[in-house]
Write a protein that holds these residues in place. Structure first.
Motif, PDB file in Angstrom:
ATOM      1  N   LEU A  22       0.831  -1.197   0.000  1.00 25.02           N
ATOM      2  CA  LEU A  22       0.000   0.000   0.000  1.00 25.02           C
ATOM      3  C   LEU A  22       0.870   1.253   0.000  1.00 25.02           C
ATOM      4  N   ILE A  23       1.913   1.263   0.801  1.00 25.15           N
ATOM      5  CA  ILE A  23       2.815   2.422   0.827  1.00 25.15           C
ATOM      6  C   ILE A  23       3.484   2.610  -0.531  1.00 25.15           C
ATOM      7  N   ALA A  24       3.898   1.528  -1.161  1.00 28.79           N
ATOM      8  CA  ALA A  24       4.483   1.629  -2.504  1.00 28.79           C
ATOM      9  C   ALA A  24       3.456   2.190  -3.484  1.00 28.79           C
ATOM     10  N   HIS A  25       2.210   1.767  -3.356  1.00 32.73           N
ATOM     11  CA  HIS A  25       1.137   2.253  -4.236  1.00 32.73           C
ATOM     12  C   HIS A  25       0.888   3.750  -4.008  1.00 32.73           C
ATOM     13  N   ILE A  26       0.940   4.180  -2.772  1.00 29.75           N
ATOM     14  CA  ILE A  26       0.779   5.600  -2.448  1.00 29.75           C
ATOM     15  C   ILE A  26       1.938   6.395  -3.057  1.00 29.75           C
ATOM     16  N   ASN A  27       3.146   5.867  -2.966  1.00 33.99           N
ATOM     17  CA  ASN A  27       4.300   6.547  -3.550  1.00 33.99           C
ATOM     18  C   ASN A  27       4.187   6.626  -5.069  1.00 33.99           C
ATOM     19  N   GLU A  28       3.666   5.586  -5.699  1.00 39.20           N
ATOM     20  CA  GLU A  28       3.431   5.618  -7.143  1.00 39.20           C
ATOM     21  C   GLU A  28       2.398   6.685  -7.489  1.00 39.20           C
ATOM     22  N   PHE A  29       1.380   6.823  -6.653  1.00 38.07           N
ATOM     23  CA  PHE A  29       0.354   7.857  -6.836  1.00 38.07           C
ATOM     24  C   PHE A  29       1.006   9.235  -6.790  1.00 38.07           C
ATOM     25  N   GLU A  30       1.860   9.456  -5.811  1.00 38.25           N
ATOM     26  CA  GLU A  30       2.532  10.745  -5.677  1.00 38.25           C
ATOM     27  C   GLU A  30       3.378  11.057  -6.916  1.00 38.25           C
ATOM     28  N   THR A  31       4.090  10.067  -7.410  1.00 36.82           N
ATOM     29  CA  THR A  31       4.911  10.244  -8.616  1.00 36.82           C
ATOM     30  C   THR A  31       4.028  10.554  -9.822  1.00 36.82           C
ATOM     31  N   ALA A  32       2.953   9.795  -9.987  1.00 37.90           N
ATOM     32  CA  ALA A  32       2.032  10.025 -11.108  1.00 37.90           C
ATOM     33  C   ALA A  32       1.374  11.400 -11.004  1.00 37.90           C
ATOM     34  N   LEU A  33       1.096  11.837  -9.809  1.00 33.02           N
ATOM     35  CA  LEU A  33       0.493  13.151  -9.596  1.00 33.02           C
ATOM     36  C   LEU A  33       1.418  14.246 -10.120  1.00 33.02           C
ATOM     37  N   ARG A  34       2.709  14.144  -9.810  1.00 30.77           N
ATOM     38  CA  ARG A  34       3.684  15.129 -10.291  1.00 30.77           C
ATOM     39  C   ARG A  34       3.872  15.053 -11.800  1.00 30.77           C
ATOM     40  N   LYS A  35       3.930  13.844 -12.332  1.00 33.28           N
ATOM     41  CA  LYS A  35       4.256  13.664 -13.748  1.00 33.28           C
ATOM     42  C   LYS A  35       3.054  13.799 -14.682  1.00 33.28           C
ATOM     43  N   SER A  36       1.883  13.316 -14.248  1.00 35.82           N
ATOM     44  CA  SER A  36       0.746  13.212 -15.165  1.00 35.82           C
ATOM     45  C   SER A  36      -0.471  14.024 -14.756  1.00 35.82           C
ATOM     46  N   GLY A  37      -0.455  14.579 -13.558  1.00 33.25           N
ATOM     47  CA  GLY A  37      -1.587  15.363 -13.102  1.00 33.25           C
ATOM     48  C   GLY A  37      -2.592  14.546 -12.316  1.00 33.25           C
ATOM     49  N   PRO A  38      -3.540  15.247 -11.661  1.00 33.59           N
ATOM     50  CA  PRO A  38      -4.460  14.584 -10.741  1.00 33.59           C
ATOM     51  C   PRO A  38      -5.401  13.574 -11.390  1.00 33.59           C
ATOM     52  N   ASP A  39      -5.928  13.862 -12.569  1.00 30.29           N
ATOM     53  CA  ASP A  39      -6.900  12.948 -13.164  1.00 30.29           C
ATOM     54  C   ASP A  39      -6.283  11.586 -13.446  1.00 30.29           C
ATOM     55  N   VAL A  40      -5.132  11.582 -14.090  1.00 28.78           N
ATOM     56  CA  VAL A  40      -4.451  10.318 -14.405  1.00 28.78           C
ATOM     57  C   VAL A  40      -3.998   9.623 -13.127  1.00 28.78           C
ATOM     58  N   ALA A  41      -3.404  10.385 -12.205  1.00 27.08           N
ATOM     59  CA  ALA A  41      -2.893   9.799 -10.963  1.00 27.08           C
ATOM     60  C   ALA A  41      -4.009   9.156 -10.150  1.00 27.08           C
ATOM     61  N   MET A  42      -5.142   9.840 -10.019  1.00 25.77           N
ATOM     62  CA  MET A  42      -6.255   9.275  -9.254  1.00 25.77           C
ATOM     63  C   MET A  42      -6.794   8.026  -9.938  1.00 25.77           C
ATOM     64  N   GLY A  43      -6.899   8.058 -11.264  1.00 30.40           N
ATOM     65  CA  GLY A  43      -7.385   6.884 -11.990  1.00 30.40           C
ATOM     66  C   GLY A  43      -6.494   5.675 -11.765  1.00 30.40           C
TER      67      GLY A  43
END
Length: 145
Positions: A22-43
């Motif tokens: 779960l922590i790794a998944h949260i970290n991936e979310f944070e990375t995707a948020l920076r790189k791809s924006g909220p819509d993609v990261a949340m999806g």
């Protein structure tokens, strides 16, 4: 980025593995948020998360039952609350209007993650450690005088 610390350990390998994931998944979310924006990261973050978490919570509660964990009922309610919040966020995200209210949805999701890690994992889950059976240390021969 979140870092798994031994202080977060429940002492049960299956539960700890799921929490590290779960922590790794949260970290991936944070990375995707920076790189791809909220819509993609949340999806990406929400995809399949509810089902996996429900399975992990069920396994955790079974282990708690087997360990005579005295806080099982309260813990079960916490799980229900987390799953309810997650389902609400997923439903909102999947609705046609999620892009119009992306800021609020992102705030809700980050609040859920914060509560999940800082309260549930770090405070509630670690209490299980005291109730798990611990193997005896191996016999050590006494040194000769």
């Amino acid at each position: 980025m979140l870092v798994w610390r031994e202080a977060m350990s429940t002492g049960h390998s299956e539960i700890d593995k799921a929490q590290r994931q779960l922590i790794a998944h949260i970290n991936e979310f944070e990375t995707a948020l920076r790189k791809s924006g909220p819509d993609v990261a949340m999806g990406l973050f929400l995809s399949g998360l509810y089902d996996q978490v429900a399975i992990n919570f069920g396994r955790e509660e079974q282990i708690q039952r087997e360990s005579s964990f005295p806080f099982l009922d309260a813990h079960h309610r916490e799980h229900g609350n987390l799953l309810g919040r997650l389902a609400s966020i997923q439903n909102h995200y999947q609705s046609a209007n999620h892009r119009a209210d992306q800021g609020a949805l992102l705030r809700d999701l980050t609040a859920l993650i914060r509560d999940w890690v800082s309260h549930h994992m770090v405070q509630s889950d670690v209490m299980l450690r005291r109730y798990l059976p611990h193997p005896s240390p191996p016999h050590q021969p006494r040194p000769r005088p």
